[in-house]
Structure formats: C-alpha cells, structure tokens
Design an enzyme around this catalytic site. Structure first.
Site, PDB file in Angstrom:
ATOM      1  N   ARG A  53      22.005 -50.149 -50.570  1.00  0.00           N
ATOM      2  CA  ARG A  53      23.241 -49.705 -49.938  1.00  0.00           C
ATOM      3  C   ARG A  53      23.388 -50.248 -48.511  1.00  0.00           C
ATOM      4  NH1 ARG A  53      26.009 -45.319 -52.057  1.00  0.00           N
ATOM      5  NH2 ARG A  53      26.034 -45.504 -54.322  1.00  0.00           N
ATOM      6  N   ASP A 162      35.057 -34.083 -41.846  1.00  0.00           N
ATOM      7  CA  ASP A 162      34.068 -34.846 -42.595  1.00  0.00           C
ATOM      8  C   ASP A 162      33.372 -35.780 -41.619  1.00  0.00           C
ATOM      9  OD1 ASP A 162      33.772 -35.231 -45.858  1.00  0.00           O
ATOM     10  OD2 ASP A 162      32.973 -36.911 -44.717  1.00  0.00           O
TER      11      ASP A 162
END
Length: 293
Positions: A53, A162
């Site tokens: 990732r 968030d």
C-alpha cells in the site's frame, strides 16, 4: 475514520530489495506510529500489505525508499498522517447502513428531541468516522424530514469528521454514482438528490438542504478534539472494532464527556461496549445510552 485494514490488493508487496523493501526497523516504526496516532494495531502479518500500500505513497512523494518515508513521518508527522491512514485502510460505508438505527431516530428520538428543544434548544449529532459522507447525509435526510414534518425551528446540525483527506473530499463533494444509491428509497432519491447531467452523467448530488445541515471537518479521534458539545447522539460505527481494549476504553469515556445526560452512542453491528465502560447502558441493538447519575 470508518475504515478497515484489508488483506486483498497486495500489488507491490513483492518489492525488490533495498529502499523499496520494508525492513524490520522501518516496519516497527510504522507500526508504533500508526498505533499511537490512529489506534490501529499492525501485526507482523500485515507487513506485506503495508509495504504494498505504501509503495504508492513513496511514488507519489517521489521518495527513494521506506527510510525516506519514515524520516518524513519523524520530522513532519501531521502533514502525512491522513494520507498514511488512507493508504493502509479502506473506507467501507453505504447509505442507511444498519437501518434499525435510523428507525430509532425517526420513530422515537428525533420527535422527542424536537419537542424538548422547541423553545430555543440545540440538537447536535456527530458522525465520528464519516468516511465518504453516506452516513452524515443519511442522518441529514431523516433530520430534515423530521424538521419539515413538525415545522420545528430548532437549531439542528450534524458534525461529520474523518481522518482521511480523500474521504473528506468525497464527503464534501456530495456526489455519488447512481449504483451507490441502493439503500435509499425512491421517494428520498427524488426529494434529496439532484441527477447529474453532462460531465456529471450517472451521478447524483446531495440536495443543498442536506449540505446546510452537515459540517464536514478533519479530525483524528485519538488527538485533541476542538468541539465542546454537548451532543444528543454520536455515531461511531465500524471504527472501534480495529482498536485495542485500552484505546476503546479511553474513546468511550471521551464520548461520554461530550454527550448530553441520557444521550445516545451508536456502534457498528459487530462492535460492543461490554466490559469496557460503566458510563453507558445498552438500550437496543448496538445502541447505548449515557447513564444518568
């Protein structure tokens, strides 16, 4: 952030030797950094996933290896924290997910709150880990409908937060592919969404009225919180399942400190507060109410 660490998509995991390989010391630093700042535990079995990732971030930042990335985190952690969280996690959300929570709001809580606050009170709901915005906009739909139905003038707002910059950008855009609208009734689609045209063909945009009700802000749940509350309800669904016990306990007590007496905390379907807090009582399926002294 409503996110989960996933085990598929390991492209790049078999990176070559040298700076493009995630060595022991760099992985140890990243594991500690992610735990301290995001509350997520990265065990050794996640090393290949993390390597694959983060290779994308190395390329995006034009870095020559993981040691450079670690140095960036050491010297300027805040600038990259959101991108790191986004890189190692996948936001999983949908409109009206876990419908029984919205049923409780529509049938019991919103009517009661609006009646109690009709003479100048405030109604506040927090979507903690709002991901790409489906949850806060679904909350805004039922809130707007309750306000219209009762003719209430209560000052009502939804805070959506968030950690992920990409998730926040999507939430602020409020534009979704039509295939993502499956959880919304036809009546609500017609009332609360505008069908895109031209460059926006195949997309639906949330109604301006919903945008008025929702404030979208960046926030790390493990860091300081600028808001003072109090909130009538906090939605933190499919977030704490990835935290360890001490992190969950601290977070639940902080939530209790921001909730009204008798306020509600909504968790995800696979989450529980059992044995973690004495500040709440279970009153429904993954619905907890702050205990009144």
């Amino acid at each position: 952030m409503a996110a989960r660490i996933v085990d598929h998509d390991t492209r790049g995991a078999a990176a070559g030797a040298g700076g493009w390989s995630l060595g022991d010391s760099d992985f140890a630093f990243l594991s500690d950094f992610v735990y301290r700042h995001c509350g997520i535990v990265l065990g050794e079995h996640k090393r290949q996933l993390v390597q694959g990732r983060l290779l994308r971030r190395l390329r995006a930042l034009d870095l020559e290896g993981f040691d450079d990335y670690v140095e960036l985190l050491r010297t300027d952690p805040e600038s990259e924290l959101g991108e790191l969280a986004s890189a190692i996690s996948t936001n999983v959300t949908s409109f009206f997910r876990e419908m029984h929570h919205y049923d409780l709001l529509v049938e019991q809580l919103l009517p009661r709150w609006l009646e109690e606050k009709k003479n100048g009170g405030r109604l506040r709901i927090w979507s903690a880990g709002c991901s790409t915005g489906e949850e806060p906009y679904a909350l805004a739909m039922v809130l707007a409908e309750a306000l219209e139905r009762t003719g209430s003038k209560v000052d009502a707002r939804i805070l959506a937060t968030d950690l992920s910059p990409q998730a926040l950008a999507a939430a602020r855009a409020g534009t979704y592919p039509l295939e993502r609208m499956g959880g919304i009734t036809e009546a609500r689609r017609s009332r609360w969404f505008l069908r895109g045209e031209g460059a926006y063909e195949g997309l639906a945009c949330v109604h301006p009225r919903l945008r008025e009700l929702v404030s979208i802000q960046p926030l790390n749940l493990l860091h300081e919180w600028p808001m003072r509350g109090p909130f009538d309800a906090i939605f933190c669904r499919n977030v704490v399942i990835y935290f360890d016990k001490p992190t969950k306990q601290r977070l639940f007590e902080r939530y209790a400190g921001l909730l009204e007496q008798g306020g509600y905390l909504f968790l995800g379907h696979s989450e529980s507060m059992y044995g973690l807090s004495d500040s709440f009582e279970l009153v429904g399926r993954t619905v907890y109410r702050k205990c009144v002294p």
